[in-house]
Design an enzyme around this catalytic site. Structure first.
Site, short mmCIF file in Angstrom:
data_model
loop_
_atom_site.label_atom_id
_atom_site.label_comp_id
_atom_site.label_asym_id
_atom_site.label_seq_id
_atom_site.Cartn_x
_atom_site.Cartn_y
_atom_site.Cartn_z
N SER A 65 -4.86 13.07 -0.96
CA SER A 65 -6.27 12.80 -1.30
C SER A 65 -6.89 14.02 -1.97
O SER A 65 -6.51 15.16 -1.69
CB SER A 65 -7.07 12.49 -0.02
OG SER A 65 -8.44 12.35 -0.32
N TYR A 78 -9.71 14.50 8.62
CA TYR A 78 -8.99 13.74 7.58
C TYR A 78 -8.63 14.65 6.41
O TYR A 78 -7.48 14.68 5.96
CB TYR A 78 -9.87 12.58 7.09
CG TYR A 78 -9.31 11.85 5.90
CD1 TYR A 78 -8.28 10.92 6.05
CD2 TYR A 78 -9.79 12.08 4.61
CE1 TYR A 78 -7.75 10.24 4.95
CE2 TYR A 78 -9.27 11.41 3.51
CZ TYR A 78 -8.25 10.49 3.68
OH TYR A 78 -7.72 9.84 2.59
N1 LIG Z 1 -9.30 4.35 -0.68
C1 LIG Z 1 -9.54 5.62 -1.03
O1 LIG Z 1 -10.61 5.97 -1.55
C2 LIG Z 1 -8.46 6.65 -0.82
C3 LIG Z 1 -8.62 7.89 -1.44
C4 LIG Z 1 -7.65 8.87 -1.27
C5 LIG Z 1 -6.54 8.60 -0.49
N2 LIG Z 1 -6.41 7.39 0.11
C6 LIG Z 1 -5.22 7.19 0.94
O2 LIG Z 1 -4.54 6.03 0.51
C7 LIG Z 1 -3.81 5.47 1.60
C8 LIG Z 1 -4.06 3.97 1.63
O3 LIG Z 1 -5.44 3.72 1.77
P1 LIG Z 1 -6.16 2.40 1.23
O4 LIG Z 1 -7.46 2.83 0.70
O5 LIG Z 1 -5.23 1.60 0.39
O6 LIG Z 1 -6.46 1.67 2.63
P2 LIG Z 1 -6.26 0.18 3.15
O7 LIG Z 1 -6.50 -0.82 2.09
O8 LIG Z 1 -7.05 0.11 4.39
O9 LIG Z 1 -4.70 0.13 3.50
C9 LIG Z 1 -4.17 0.91 4.52
C10 LIG Z 1 -2.77 0.38 4.81
O10 LIG Z 1 -2.15 1.25 5.77
C11 LIG Z 1 -1.74 0.46 6.89
N3 LIG Z 1 -1.73 1.32 8.07
C12 LIG Z 1 -2.77 1.94 8.68
N4 LIG Z 1 -2.37 2.63 9.74
C13 LIG Z 1 -1.01 2.45 9.81
C14 LIG Z 1 -0.03 2.90 10.69
N5 LIG Z 1 -0.32 3.67 11.73
N6 LIG Z 1 1.25 2.54 10.47
C15 LIG Z 1 1.59 1.74 9.43
N7 LIG Z 1 0.67 1.27 8.55
C16 LIG Z 1 -0.61 1.63 8.76
C17 LIG Z 1 -2.73 -0.69 6.91
O11 LIG Z 1 -2.27 -1.81 7.64
P3 LIG Z 1 -2.57 -1.97 9.22
O12 LIG Z 1 -3.98 -1.52 9.48
O13 LIG Z 1 -2.30 -3.38 9.51
O14 LIG Z 1 -1.57 -1.08 9.88
C18 LIG Z 1 -2.80 -1.00 5.42
O15 LIG Z 1 -1.65 -1.71 5.02
C19 LIG Z 1 -4.26 6.23 2.85
O16 LIG Z 1 -3.29 7.20 3.19
C20 LIG Z 1 -5.54 6.93 2.40
O17 LIG Z 1 -5.77 8.13 3.10
C21 LIG Z 1 -7.34 6.41 -0.03
#
Ligand SMILES: NC(=O)c1ccc[n+]([C@@H]2O[C@H](COP(=O)([O-])OP(=O)(O)OC[C@H]3O[C@@H](n4cnc5c(N)ncnc54)[C@H](OP(=O)(O)O)[C@@H]3O)[C@@H](O)[C@H]2O)c1
Length: 244
Positions: free
Chosen positions: A141, A154
């Site tokens: 991130s 985080y």
């Molecule tokens: N969205 C943003 O603005 C942003 C920015 C920078 C970085 N990121 C990073 O991108 C990644 C994905 O985020 P996203 O925005 O795509 O979120 P999202 O749509 O909420 O997806 C998160 C995914 O991770 C899974 N997950 C969560 N906890 C888990 C665990 N303990 N074990 C296995 N799977 C798990 C969730 O499924 P379940 O809940 O069913 O497990 C879901 O499939 C994260 O690492 C986040 O920090 C996001």
């Protein structure tokens, strides 16, 4: 690089960025192990929609998660080429509110983002080193680079993953390449209620918008496909880091 026939694990791929990466890799001929911990039906549906994919239900914090998901990849496909560490968690806490960021919350976030990732990398090392061109891609991130993000625990966990990316790139070369995409704000279910943040991002970022999951998946693919990249942290933020 021709990715046809390669095998990838994408953690947290029932939704958002992980789902987009799983879809993008499948379109390049990669067979993907889709994963999620809570959204089992959604994860299965994503796997069913992708040619050659399989679903693995479990949390990256589970004791045997790493050995079990790697075993599934080896039993089903006979190989593992690409590990995408995307699963993550956060708590929204103002950076000035130190009292709200308890040690319990630090542990909860580090358990998933850092220790879960580390355990899986350890479990996957042998399989990644066995084939030609094994690689690890971490989704970190902008919060791990700049003074921003949903909370200090985080942001610190993502800074740890950025540094881990560089340390492993040095220690696992030349057999395994290790890179990261560090996105700013991305439109996903995670950020669906963050309209204030999105509006502020659009006003401040030079490219005047938040990222789509396709932006992130395209960057992931660039890192995966370029055989001369390792230790790269691709800051995908629409120019936001120029401003802070
Ligand atoms: N969205 C943003 O603005 C942003 C920015 C920078 C970085 N990121 C990073 O991108 C990644 C994905 O985020 P996203 O925005 O795509 O979120 P999202 O749509 O909420 O997806 C998160 C995914 O991770 C899974 N997950 C969560 N906890 C888990 C665990 N303990 N074990 C296995 N799977 C798990 C969730 O499924 P379940 O809940 O069913 O497990 C879901 O499939 C994260 O690492 C986040 O920090 C996001």
């Amino acid at each position: 690089m021709d990715l046809t026939g390669k095998v990838a694990i994408v953690t947290g791929s029932s939704s958002g960025i992980g789902q987009a990466i799983a879809e993008t890799l499948t379109a390049r001929g990669v067979r993907v192990v889709v994963n999620s911990s809570k959204s089992k039906e959604k994860g299965k549906a994503v796997a069913d929609s992708l040619e050659g994919a399989v679903y693995f239900h479990g949390s990256v914090t589970d004791d045997n998660f790493g050995t079990d998901i790697v075993q599934l990849a080896i039993e089903k496909y006979g190989r593992l080429d690409i590990l995408v560490n995307n699963a993550g968690t956060t708590r929204v806490i103002a950076h000035s509110d130190l009292q709200a960021a308890t040690t319990e919350i630090w542990r909860e976030i580090f358990d998933v983002n850092v220790f879960g990732t580390w355990s899986l990398i350890r479990a996957a090392q042998e399989a990644l080193e066995a084939g030609p061109g094994g690689q690890i891609l971490n989704i970190t991130s902008l919060a791990g680079i700049r003074q921003t993000g949903s909370s200090i625990p985080y942001a610190t966990s993502k800074a740890a993953l950025n540094h881990l990316t560089k340390l492993l790139a040095a220690s696992l070369a030349p057999k395994v390449r290790v890179n990261a995409v560090a996105p700013g704000l991305v439109d996903t279910p995670w950020t669906k209620d963050w309209d204030d943040v999105r509006n502020a991002y659009s006003k401040t970022a030079p490219l005047q918008r938040s990222a789509t999951t396709k932006d992130v998946a395209d960057s992931a693919l660039q890192l995966i496909e370029n055989p001369y990249l390792t230790g790269t942290i691709l800051c995908l933020d629409g120019g936001m880091s120029l401003k802070r």
